[in-house]
Design a protein around this motif. Sequence first.
Motif, PDB file in Angstrom:
ATOM      1  N   ILE A 364      -6.530 -40.578  37.690  1.00  0.00           N
ATOM      2  CA  ILE A 364      -7.285 -39.811  36.705  1.00  0.00           C
ATOM      3  C   ILE A 364      -8.736 -40.274  36.703  1.00  0.00           C
ATOM      4  CG2 ILE A 364      -6.616 -41.365  34.813  1.00  0.00           C
ATOM      5  CD1 ILE A 364      -6.708 -38.874  32.968  1.00  0.00           C
ATOM      6  N   GLU A 365      -9.661 -39.311  36.617  1.00  0.00           N
ATOM      7  CA  GLU A 365     -11.091 -39.597  36.565  1.00  0.00           C
ATOM      8  C   GLU A 365     -11.712 -38.750  35.459  1.00  0.00           C
ATOM      9  OE1 GLU A 365     -12.697 -38.637  40.381  1.00  0.00           O
ATOM     10  OE2 GLU A 365     -11.302 -39.945  41.465  1.00  0.00           O
ATOM     11  N   VAL A 366     -12.880 -39.198  34.973  1.00  0.00           N
ATOM     12  CA  VAL A 366     -13.572 -38.443  33.929  1.00  0.00           C
ATOM     13  C   VAL A 366     -15.062 -38.406  34.237  1.00  0.00           C
ATOM     14  CG1 VAL A 366     -13.794 -40.511  32.471  1.00  0.00           C
ATOM     15  CG2 VAL A 366     -13.990 -38.246  31.448  1.00  0.00           C
ATOM     16  N   GLU A 367     -15.651 -37.247  33.991  1.00  0.00           N
ATOM     17  CA  GLU A 367     -17.102 -37.079  34.061  1.00  0.00           C
ATOM     18  C   GLU A 367     -17.542 -36.429  32.758  1.00  0.00           C
ATOM     19  OE1 GLU A 367     -18.415 -34.884  37.422  1.00  0.00           O
ATOM     20  OE2 GLU A 367     -17.517 -36.259  38.895  1.00  0.00           O
ATOM     21  N   SER A 368     -18.582 -36.972  32.138  1.00  0.00           N
ATOM     22  CA  SER A 368     -18.987 -36.442  30.847  1.00  0.00           C
ATOM     23  C   SER A 368     -20.455 -36.719  30.572  1.00  0.00           C
ATOM     24  CB  SER A 368     -18.122 -37.058  29.737  1.00  0.00           C
ATOM     25  OG  SER A 368     -18.393 -36.464  28.492  1.00  0.00           O
ATOM     26  N   LYS A 369     -21.079 -35.803  29.859  1.00  0.00           N
ATOM     27  CA  LYS A 369     -22.445 -35.946  29.375  1.00  0.00           C
ATOM     28  C   LYS A 369     -22.464 -35.545  27.903  1.00  0.00           C
ATOM     29  CE  LYS A 369     -24.510 -36.938  33.357  1.00  0.00           C
ATOM     30  NZ  LYS A 369     -25.207 -38.229  33.595  1.00  0.00           N
ATOM     31  N   VAL A 370     -23.166 -36.326  27.110  1.00  0.00           N
ATOM     32  CA  VAL A 370     -23.234 -36.027  25.684  1.00  0.00           C
ATOM     33  C   VAL A 370     -23.829 -34.635  25.469  1.00  0.00           C
ATOM     34  CG1 VAL A 370     -24.272 -36.712  23.487  1.00  0.00           C
ATOM     35  CG2 VAL A 370     -23.363 -38.453  25.038  1.00  0.00           C
ATOM     36  N   ASP A 371     -23.129 -33.848  24.647  1.00  0.00           N
ATOM     37  CA  ASP A 371     -23.525 -32.469  24.287  1.00  0.00           C
ATOM     38  C   ASP A 371     -23.472 -31.489  25.459  1.00  0.00           C
ATOM     39  OD1 ASP A 371     -23.979 -33.206  21.636  1.00  0.00           O
ATOM     40  OD2 ASP A 371     -26.046 -33.796  22.050  1.00  0.00           O
ATOM     41  N   ARG A 372     -22.924 -31.924  26.579  1.00  0.00           N
ATOM     42  CA  ARG A 372     -22.824 -31.024  27.736  1.00  0.00           C
ATOM     43  C   ARG A 372     -21.398 -30.888  28.248  1.00  0.00           C
ATOM     44  NH1 ARG A 372     -27.402 -32.589  32.002  1.00  0.00           N
ATOM     45  NH2 ARG A 372     -26.432 -30.782  33.024  1.00  0.00           N
ATOM     46  N   GLY A 373     -20.465 -31.555  27.592  1.00  0.00           N
ATOM     47  CA  GLY A 373     -19.066 -31.359  27.937  1.00  0.00           C
ATOM     48  C   GLY A 373     -18.457 -32.460  28.780  1.00  0.00           C
ATOM     49  N   THR A 374     -17.144 -32.305  29.012  1.00  0.00           N
ATOM     50  CA  THR A 374     -16.360 -33.323  29.702  1.00  0.00           C
ATOM     51  C   THR A 374     -15.411 -32.652  30.685  1.00  0.00           C
ATOM     52  OG1 THR A 374     -16.423 -34.781  27.766  1.00  0.00           O
ATOM     53  CG2 THR A 374     -14.699 -35.225  29.392  1.00  0.00           C
ATOM     54  N   THR A 375     -15.226 -33.297  31.838  1.00  0.00           N
ATOM     55  CA  THR A 375     -14.247 -32.830  32.822  1.00  0.00           C
ATOM     56  C   THR A 375     -13.299 -33.976  33.163  1.00  0.00           C
ATOM     57  OG1 THR A 375     -15.805 -31.249  33.798  1.00  0.00           O
ATOM     58  CG2 THR A 375     -13.896 -31.897  35.135  1.00  0.00           C
ATOM     59  N   PHE A 376     -12.004 -33.743  32.967  1.00  0.00           N
ATOM     60  CA  PHE A 376     -10.983 -34.692  33.396  1.00  0.00           C
ATOM     61  C   PHE A 376     -10.346 -34.174  34.684  1.00  0.00           C
ATOM     62  CE2 PHE A 376     -11.248 -36.081  29.012  1.00  0.00           C
ATOM     63  CZ  PHE A 376     -11.049 -37.456  29.120  1.00  0.00           C
ATOM     64  N   LYS A 377     -10.205 -35.080  35.649  1.00  0.00           N
ATOM     65  CA  LYS A 377      -9.578 -34.742  36.926  1.00  0.00           C
ATOM     66  C   LYS A 377      -8.319 -35.588  37.076  1.00  0.00           C
ATOM     67  CE  LYS A 377     -10.423 -34.893  41.949  1.00  0.00           C
ATOM     68  NZ  LYS A 377     -11.426 -35.261  42.995  1.00  0.00           N
ATOM     69  N   VAL A 378      -7.174 -34.909  37.128  1.00  0.00           N
ATOM     70  CA  VAL A 378      -5.894 -35.591  37.296  1.00  0.00           C
ATOM     71  C   VAL A 378      -5.309 -35.190  38.643  1.00  0.00           C
ATOM     72  CG1 VAL A 378      -3.547 -35.859  36.414  1.00  0.00           C
ATOM     73  CG2 VAL A 378      -5.459 -35.624  34.813  1.00  0.00           C
ATOM     74  N   GLN A 379      -4.905 -36.175  39.417  1.00  0.00           N
ATOM     75  CA  GLN A 379      -4.251 -35.917  40.698  1.00  0.00           C
ATOM     76  C   GLN A 379      -2.850 -36.514  40.683  1.00  0.00           C
ATOM     77  OE1 GLN A 379      -7.612 -37.466  43.290  1.00  0.00           O
ATOM     78  NE2 GLN A 379      -7.159 -35.567  44.384  1.00  0.00           N
ATOM     79  N   LEU A 380      -1.866 -35.657  40.962  1.00  0.00           N
ATOM     80  CA  LEU A 380      -0.476 -36.086  41.032  1.00  0.00           C
ATOM     81  C   LEU A 380       0.068 -35.821  42.428  1.00  0.00           C
ATOM     82  CD1 LEU A 380       0.901 -34.700  37.643  1.00  0.00           C
ATOM     83  CD2 LEU A 380       0.004 -36.979  38.126  1.00  0.00           C
ATOM     84  N   PRO A 381       0.984 -36.659  42.916  1.00  0.00           N
ATOM     85  CA  PRO A 381       1.545 -36.435  44.255  1.00  0.00           C
ATOM     86  C   PRO A 381       2.246 -35.080  44.336  1.00  0.00           C
ATOM     87  CG  PRO A 381       2.103 -38.627  43.449  1.00  0.00           C
ATOM     88  CD  PRO A 381       1.504 -37.887  42.297  1.00  0.00           C
ATOM     89  N   LEU A 382       2.026 -34.376  45.434  1.00  0.00           N
ATOM     90  CA  LEU A 382       2.688 -33.086  45.659  1.00  0.00           C
ATOM     91  C   LEU A 382       4.034 -33.366  46.311  1.00  0.00           C
ATOM     92  CD1 LEU A 382       2.725 -30.016  45.652  1.00  0.00           C
ATOM     93  CD2 LEU A 382       1.437 -30.040  47.797  1.00  0.00           C
ATOM     94  N   LEU A 383       5.065 -33.487  45.487  1.00  0.00           N
ATOM     95  CA  LEU A 383       6.410 -33.787  45.970  1.00  0.00           C
ATOM     96  C   LEU A 383       7.168 -32.476  46.113  1.00  0.00           C
ATOM     97  CD1 LEU A 383       7.150 -36.793  43.591  1.00  0.00           C
ATOM     98  CD2 LEU A 383       6.048 -36.840  45.834  1.00  0.00           C
ATOM     99  N   LEU A 384       7.515 -32.117  47.331  1.00  0.00           N
ATOM    100  CA  LEU A 384       8.117 -30.808  47.596  1.00  0.00           C
ATOM    101  C   LEU A 384       9.639 -30.850  47.628  1.00  0.00           C
ATOM    102  CD1 LEU A 384       5.638 -29.549  50.334  1.00  0.00           C
ATOM    103  CD2 LEU A 384       5.651 -29.023  47.888  1.00  0.00           C
ATOM    104  N   SER A 385      10.214 -32.046  47.592  1.00  0.00           N
ATOM    105  CA  SER A 385      11.677 -32.159  47.581  1.00  0.00           C
ATOM    106  C   SER A 385      12.070 -33.420  46.836  1.00  0.00           C
ATOM    107  CB  SER A 385      12.233 -32.210  49.011  1.00  0.00           C
ATOM    108  OG  SER A 385      11.833 -33.415  49.653  1.00  0.00           O
ATOM    109  N   ALA A 386      13.336 -33.484  46.453  1.00  0.00           N
ATOM    110  CA  ALA A 386      13.824 -34.648  45.718  1.00  0.00           C
ATOM    111  C   ALA A 386      13.711 -35.920  46.557  1.00  0.00           C
ATOM    112  CB  ALA A 386      15.270 -34.424  45.291  1.00  0.00           C
ATOM    113  N   SER A 387      13.826 -35.784  47.872  1.00  0.00           N
ATOM    114  CA  SER A 387      13.755 -36.965  48.745  1.00  0.00           C
ATOM    115  C   SER A 387      12.358 -37.562  48.788  1.00  0.00           C
ATOM    116  CB  SER A 387      14.200 -36.596  50.163  1.00  0.00           C
ATOM    117  OG  SER A 387      13.354 -35.598  50.708  1.00  0.00           O
ATOM    118  N   ASP A 388      11.334 -36.768  48.405  1.00  0.00           N
ATOM    119  CA  ASP A 388       9.965 -37.290  48.381  1.00  0.00           C
ATOM    120  C   ASP A 388       9.702 -38.167  47.168  1.00  0.00           C
ATOM    121  OD1 ASP A 388       9.339 -35.923  50.695  1.00  0.00           O
ATOM    122  OD2 ASP A 388       8.561 -34.159  49.648  1.00  0.00           O
ATOM    123  N   ALA A 389      10.522 -38.040  46.132  1.00  0.00           N
ATOM    124  CA  ALA A 389      10.281 -38.757  44.885  1.00  0.00           C
ATOM    125  C   ALA A 389      10.411 -40.257  45.110  1.00  0.00           C
ATOM    126  CB  ALA A 389      11.259 -38.294  43.816  1.00  0.00           C
TER     127      ALA A 389
END
Length: 403
Positions: A364-389
């Motif tokens: 997780i990352e965050v970028e923010s400026k006072v009075d100009r807003g905030t952006t949170f970036k969340v990255q999760l593993p792309l698990l396409l099958s149960a065996s990837d977990a």
Amino acid sequence: MNQQIMQVLLVEDNPADATLVRQAFSLFPQEQWQFIGVETLGEAITAYHHMSDNPENDPFDLVLLDLGLPDAKGLETIQQFLAASPEALVVVLSGLDDATLALQAIEQGAQDYLVKDQITLQTLLKSIQFALRRQHTLRQTQRSACVTQQALQQAQAINEQQISFVGMVSHEIRNPLGVIQMSTELLQSTLDAPINAKVQKWLGKIQIANDQVVYLLNDVLTLCRLRAENLSCKYSCVRLHHFCTDLVDEIQQTSGAHHVIELTVQKGLGHAFTDIQLARSIFTNLISNAIKYTPQGGIIRFNVTAHDRWITFLIQDSGIGIPEAEQQHLFEHFYRASNAADIAGTGLGLAIVKRCVIALQGKIEVESKVDRGTTFKVQLPLLLSASDAPKNNLEVSSAIASR
């Protein structure tokens, strides 16, 4: 100043060799030595335990052990003695100048190996000093490890008690909250229409306050679950577009007309395996925060893309922002930015988000400026099958999460 008396167990069946050893020790001016001499391994084990088990006696500081005794020979002597007295500080005295035997003796647990006809005052003194220092260091390390282990066990017990207590209290709180919720709804449905404006206003406030306590309770329970050492991620197959759409619809219904959540999902994005409860905690908190900290209203952008085995979620608002110097503390428990003092909150939401992200092995990352807003970036593993977990601390279900 009184000299320290060092207790020595001399295990030697040759009287002449025993006398020479005692005479050598008498030349050390900085120490006083008190010897107990025995001639067999059996007597040595008995004497050592008698001295150690008797609180009126000082334990032996040193054991000088001959390898050729009437009831034991060679390495067998060390093995049997240390098996019976593993904490003993043993220096071997031997008539054999054998490098291989010396190494084997050290491997068995002896502190040093001295050849009788090669012993000088200097070598004996150094051997004893080094052995005592090594033993002292080892015992300090063992005591520290024991104290640390005890502290960890105590902390774990306290943590388990806290989690159990919070769970019990939460259960007890839910019952009256449910009564409040049901009673409010019954009042609204049974009062004659039209309901007095003031009555409607106060009923609405009761409902809002009840909802806030429920949200806080859920946050605390989620935090306790994440703090528990036996946390297991329950992976199941999630249709990403449906998951995000449902989530946005639920939040939009309670956010009011001043905020619009704009969802953009990458075309063709299908399913993935994740823990639905943890994922909901992450994005419910982040989107709700985006709405709460954009008091003037506006668009909350929620973008979802996938690339290179990662799913990236962006939550962007145009709200009050976060002072740059305070951003490093955002994920601490109960921390709230200085410009958010007038906005209701507990300071638990982002701490929960961070723990959920870590539990799912994401970033997780965050970028923010006072009075100009905030952006949170969340990255999760792309698990396409149960065996990837991940195989550690997980439960995998084949259920499809959908509308």
